[in-house]
Write a protein that holds these residues in place. Sequence first.
Motif, PDB file in Angstrom:
ATOM      1  N   ARG A  54       0.826  -1.205   0.000  1.00 38.20           N
ATOM      2  CA  ARG A  54       0.000   0.000   0.000  1.00 38.20           C
ATOM      3  C   ARG A  54       0.863   1.260   0.000  1.00 38.20           C
ATOM      4  NH1 ARG A  54      -5.320   0.630   3.331  1.00 38.20           N
ATOM      5  NH2 ARG A  54      -6.125  -0.451   1.528  1.00 38.20           N
ATOM      6  N   THR A  55       1.950   1.286   0.757  1.00 38.67           N
ATOM      7  CA  THR A  55       2.845   2.454   0.762  1.00 38.67           C
ATOM      8  C   THR A  55       3.390   2.700  -0.637  1.00 38.67           C
ATOM      9  OG1 THR A  55       3.453   2.066   3.058  1.00 38.67           O
ATOM     10  CG2 THR A  55       4.942   3.451   1.769  1.00 38.67           C
ATOM     11  N   ALA A  56       3.799   1.637  -1.312  1.00 38.93           N
ATOM     12  CA  ALA A  56       4.298   1.772  -2.681  1.00 38.93           C
ATOM     13  C   ALA A  56       3.204   2.311  -3.592  1.00 38.93           C
ATOM     14  CB  ALA A  56       4.808   0.430  -3.192  1.00 38.93           C
ATOM     15  N   LEU A  57       1.983   1.795  -3.439  1.00 39.13           N
ATOM     16  CA  LEU A  57       0.878   2.258  -4.280  1.00 39.13           C
ATOM     17  C   LEU A  57       0.554   3.727  -4.030  1.00 39.13           C
ATOM     18  CD1 LEU A  57      -1.473  -0.860  -4.136  1.00 39.13           C
ATOM     19  CD2 LEU A  57      -0.142  -0.051  -6.107  1.00 39.13           C
ATOM     20  N   VAL A  58       0.635   4.170  -2.786  1.00 43.76           N
ATOM     21  CA  VAL A  58       0.395   5.584  -2.470  1.00 43.76           C
ATOM     22  C   VAL A  58       1.463   6.458  -3.112  1.00 43.76           C
ATOM     23  CG1 VAL A  58       0.365   7.280  -0.581  1.00 43.76           C
ATOM     24  CG2 VAL A  58      -0.946   5.151  -0.382  1.00 43.76           C
ATOM     25  N   LYS A  59       2.714   6.027  -3.059  1.00 43.55           N
ATOM     26  CA  LYS A  59       3.801   6.808  -3.683  1.00 43.55           C
ATOM     27  C   LYS A  59       3.618   6.890  -5.199  1.00 43.55           C
ATOM     28  CE  LYS A  59       6.960   7.072  -0.155  1.00 43.55           C
ATOM     29  NZ  LYS A  59       7.473   8.325   0.274  1.00 43.55           N
ATOM     30  N   VAL A  60       3.273   5.775  -5.826  1.00 44.91           N
ATOM     31  CA  VAL A  60       3.023   5.772  -7.269  1.00 44.91           C
ATOM     32  C   VAL A  60       1.790   6.628  -7.572  1.00 44.91           C
ATOM     33  CG1 VAL A  60       2.361   4.333  -9.238  1.00 44.91           C
ATOM     34  CG2 VAL A  60       4.176   3.577  -7.693  1.00 44.91           C
ATOM     35  N   GLY A  61       0.771   6.520  -6.717  1.00 42.20           N
ATOM     36  CA  GLY A  61      -0.433   7.332  -6.891  1.00 42.20           C
ATOM     37  C   GLY A  61      -0.149   8.817  -6.812  1.00 42.20           C
ATOM     38  N   ALA A  62       0.755   9.207  -5.920  1.00 45.30           N
ATOM     39  CA  ALA A  62       1.123  10.630  -5.810  1.00 45.30           C
ATOM     40  C   ALA A  62       1.738  11.122  -7.111  1.00 45.30           C
ATOM     41  CB  ALA A  62       2.080  10.830  -4.636  1.00 45.30           C
ATOM     42  N   LEU A  63       2.566  10.285  -7.736  1.00 49.47           N
ATOM     43  CA  LEU A  63       3.113  10.646  -9.052  1.00 49.47           C
ATOM     44  C   LEU A  63       1.996  10.800 -10.078  1.00 49.47           C
ATOM     45  CD1 LEU A  63       6.250   8.342  -9.427  1.00 49.47           C
ATOM     46  CD2 LEU A  63       6.225  10.835  -9.222  1.00 49.47           C
ATOM     47  N   ALA A  64       1.066   9.872 -10.049  1.00 50.67           N
ATOM     48  CA  ALA A  64      -0.039   9.902 -11.010  1.00 50.67           C
ATOM     49  C   ALA A  64      -0.877  11.168 -10.844  1.00 50.67           C
ATOM     50  CB  ALA A  64      -0.916   8.660 -10.838  1.00 50.67           C
ATOM     51  N   LEU A  65      -1.131  11.551  -9.607  1.00 53.55           N
ATOM     52  CA  LEU A  65      -1.962  12.733  -9.362  1.00 53.55           C
ATOM     53  C   LEU A  65      -1.281  14.026  -9.809  1.00 53.55           C
ATOM     54  CD1 LEU A  65      -3.420  11.718  -5.896  1.00 53.55           C
ATOM     55  CD2 LEU A  65      -4.660  11.853  -8.076  1.00 53.55           C
ATOM     56  N   ARG A  66       0.041  14.032  -9.842  1.00 53.23           N
ATOM     57  CA  ARG A  66       0.781  15.225 -10.290  1.00 53.23           C
ATOM     58  C   ARG A  66       1.033  15.224 -11.793  1.00 53.23           C
ATOM     59  NH1 ARG A  66       4.051  13.879  -5.749  1.00 53.23           N
ATOM     60  NH2 ARG A  66       5.690  13.178  -7.153  1.00 53.23           N
ATOM     61  N   ALA A  67       0.774  14.118 -12.444  1.00 54.75           N
ATOM     62  CA  ALA A  67       1.113  13.977 -13.869  1.00 54.75           C
ATOM     63  C   ALA A  67       0.212  14.834 -14.752  1.00 54.75           C
ATOM     64  CB  ALA A  67       0.989  12.514 -14.283  1.00 54.75           C
ATOM     65  N   ARG A  68       0.781  15.254 -15.844  1.00 52.97           N
ATOM     66  CA  ARG A  68       0.033  15.997 -16.867  1.00 52.97           C
ATOM     67  C   ARG A  68      -0.643  14.956 -17.758  1.00 52.97           C
ATOM     68  NH1 ARG A  68       1.614  17.557 -22.042  1.00 52.97           N
ATOM     69  NH2 ARG A  68       3.641  16.661 -21.600  1.00 52.97           N
ATOM     70  N   THR A  69      -1.967  15.023 -17.830  1.00 51.98           N
ATOM     71  CA  THR A  69      -2.718  14.064 -18.634  1.00 51.98           C
ATOM     72  C   THR A  69      -3.767  14.789 -19.466  1.00 51.98           C
ATOM     73  OG1 THR A  69      -4.385  13.711 -16.912  1.00 51.98           O
ATOM     74  CG2 THR A  69      -2.456  12.266 -16.864  1.00 51.98           C
ATOM     75  N   VAL A  70      -4.442  14.031 -20.305  1.00 58.28           N
ATOM     76  CA  VAL A  70      -5.545  14.614 -21.067  1.00 58.28           C
ATOM     77  C   VAL A  70      -6.706  14.869 -20.120  1.00 58.28           C
ATOM     78  CG1 VAL A  70      -4.870  13.496 -23.220  1.00 58.28           C
ATOM     79  CG2 VAL A  70      -6.509  12.376 -21.720  1.00 58.28           C
ATOM     80  N   ALA A  71      -7.603  15.747 -20.525  1.00 58.07           N
ATOM     81  CA  ALA A  71      -8.766  16.059 -19.691  1.00 58.07           C
ATOM     82  C   ALA A  71      -9.654  14.827 -19.529  1.00 58.07           C
ATOM     83  CB  ALA A  71      -9.563  17.197 -20.324  1.00 58.07           C
ATOM     84  N   GLU A  72     -10.252  14.706 -18.349  1.00 52.34           N
ATOM     85  CA  GLU A  72     -11.091  13.544 -18.044  1.00 52.34           C
ATOM     86  C   GLU A  72     -12.188  13.308 -19.089  1.00 52.34           C
ATOM     87  OE1 GLU A  72     -14.205  12.181 -14.593  1.00 52.34           O
ATOM     88  OE2 GLU A  72     -12.480  13.374 -13.986  1.00 52.34           O
ATOM     89  N   PRO A  73     -12.915  14.338 -19.546  1.00 57.37           N
ATOM     90  CA  PRO A  73     -13.958  14.077 -20.547  1.00 57.37           C
ATOM     91  C   PRO A  73     -13.403  13.523 -21.866  1.00 57.37           C
ATOM     92  CG  PRO A  73     -14.254  16.261 -19.580  1.00 57.37           C
ATOM     93  CD  PRO A  73     -12.938  15.738 -19.088  1.00 57.37           C
ATOM     94  N   VAL A  74     -12.194  13.910 -22.208  1.00 55.12           N
ATOM     95  CA  VAL A  74     -11.571  13.411 -23.444  1.00 55.12           C
ATOM     96  C   VAL A  74     -11.250  11.927 -23.294  1.00 55.12           C
ATOM     97  CG1 VAL A  74      -9.532  13.624 -24.945  1.00 55.12           C
ATOM     98  CG2 VAL A  74     -10.644  15.680 -24.049  1.00 55.12           C
ATOM     99  N   ARG A  75     -10.648  11.568 -22.176  1.00 57.20           N
ATOM    100  CA  ARG A  75     -10.306  10.156 -21.936  1.00 57.20           C
ATOM    101  C   ARG A  75     -11.566   9.311 -21.798  1.00 57.20           C
ATOM    102  NH1 ARG A  75      -7.926   6.232 -23.537  1.00 57.20           N
ATOM    103  NH2 ARG A  75      -7.415   4.633 -22.054  1.00 57.20           N
ATOM    104  N   ARG A  76     -12.580   9.836 -21.114  1.00 56.81           N
ATOM    105  CA  ARG A  76     -13.830   9.102 -20.934  1.00 56.81           C
ATOM    106  C   ARG A  76     -14.504   8.839 -22.277  1.00 56.81           C
ATOM    107  NH1 ARG A  76     -19.137   8.679 -19.670  1.00 56.81           N
ATOM    108  NH2 ARG A  76     -19.634   7.684 -17.686  1.00 56.81           N
ATOM    109  N   ALA A  77     -14.425   9.796 -23.187  1.00 57.92           N
ATOM    110  CA  ALA A  77     -15.026   9.616 -24.514  1.00 57.92           C
ATOM    111  C   ALA A  77     -14.391   8.439 -25.258  1.00 57.92           C
ATOM    112  CB  ALA A  77     -14.901  10.901 -25.330  1.00 57.92           C
TER     113      ALA A  77
END
Length: 176
Positions: free
Chosen positions: A99-122
């Motif tokens: 879980r600690t590893a997943l939280v650390k990886v998740g923190a990276l994911a939350l800071r990452a530049r990604t496409v907008a949610e509606p675009v990915r959802r489409a």
Amino acid sequence: MTTTHDRALVLGGGGLAGIAWETGILLGLERHGITLRSADLIVGTSAGSAVAAQVAGPTSLDDLFTMQIEGAVQEIPGKVGPLNMLRLFRAGRGHRDERTALVKVGALALRARTVAEPVRRAVIEQRLPVHTWPEQALKIPATNARTGEVRVFDATDRVDLVDAVAASCAVPTVLG
């Protein structure tokens, strides 16, 4: 009441190639008399969640395969550079618990530049011919980026099927 499942189909990740490969394998097996989509339970994670949601629905494997090879879905190519791969590797290693590893990886994911949610959802909406949970037992796991908790979505949840597949398909720090 406990539900038993005699036969399960479990589909894993692999990105766009994984979706194509799994669809092709399932179609090839079906054409040779092995119908895995009639399993008592279908579980899919990441790319496998998209395929699992497809095969648990009413669309034939022939039609799903045709959609795949004709490029019916306007995909967003994923991009991950060596620096992001190194960051993921470093974030996920050396911890006493998963879980600690997943939280650390998740923190990276939350800071990452990604496409907008509606675009990915489409894109996910295009990929899934049916957007409602099937009657067949379907389970889709995803990891909460903040807590590292794994949640398994199914028809009993109040989560839209498209959103469950999108959550399972999310890849930390991959743009696309």
